[in-house]
Write a protein that holds these residues in place. Structure first.
Motif, short mmCIF file in Angstrom:
data_model
loop_
_atom_site.label_atom_id
_atom_site.label_comp_id
_atom_site.label_asym_id
_atom_site.label_seq_id
_atom_site.Cartn_x
_atom_site.Cartn_y
_atom_site.Cartn_z
N TYR A 263 37.97 53.16 3.67
CA TYR A 263 36.54 53.39 3.73
C TYR A 263 35.90 52.40 4.70
O TYR A 263 36.17 51.20 4.64
N TRP B 244 28.61 55.61 5.54
CA TRP B 244 29.97 55.38 5.08
C TRP B 244 30.82 56.55 5.54
O TRP B 244 30.41 57.73 5.41
N GLU C 284 33.52 45.07 5.24
CA GLU C 284 33.59 45.81 3.98
C GLU C 284 34.41 45.05 2.94
O GLU C 284 35.32 44.29 3.28
N CYS D 49 32.16 51.18 6.74
CA CYS D 49 30.73 51.30 6.98
C CYS D 49 30.52 51.38 8.48
O CYS D 49 31.30 50.83 9.27
#
Length: 124
Positions: free
Chosen positions: A93, A36, A6, A95
């Motif tokens: 965050y 996500w 990411e 993925c």
């Protein structure tokens, strides 16, 4: 070896925007659903959005209309456009790939590999 990397996180003001990217390698990207997810300090993992192998997209209600997931199969890259950011969006965050190819879902799915994450901080 499956790799998910990411990038694109950073600091944004409330109401601002960021675009996250996830570079995928080590598997046939176009055949997998991708998601996500995020994790705020001291909290559990929260599913945000999913894009199926056919390009169909789904979101948790709290981000609908503000976040947009997309994929570029030619570049083996997943994206998340974050608009109208709120302070509570401050999180790491990630993925995440589905656990198996060809799975279709309108929500969260069986979780496979996840990247190392990119930090998003929303602050005035």
């Amino acid at each position: 070896e499956v790799q998910l990397v990411e990038s694109g996180g950073g600091v944004a003001q409330p109401g601002g925007s960021l675009r996250l990217s996830c570079a995928a390698s080590g598997f046939t990207f176009r055949t997998y659903g991708m998601s996500w997810v995020r994790q705020a300090p001291g909290k559990g993992l929260e599913w945000l959005s999913r894009i199926n192998y056919d390009g169909s997209t789904y979101y948790v209600d709290s981000v609908k209309g503000r976040f947009t997931i997309s994929r570029d199969n030619a570049k083996n890259t997943l994206y998340l456009q974050l608009n109208s950011l709120k302070i509570e969006a401050t999180s790491m965050y990630y993925c995440q790939r589905d656990s198996r190819a060809g799975f279709w879902s309108s929500g969260s799915a069986s979780a496979g590999p996840r990247g190392q994450g990119t930090q998003v901080t929303v602050s005035s």
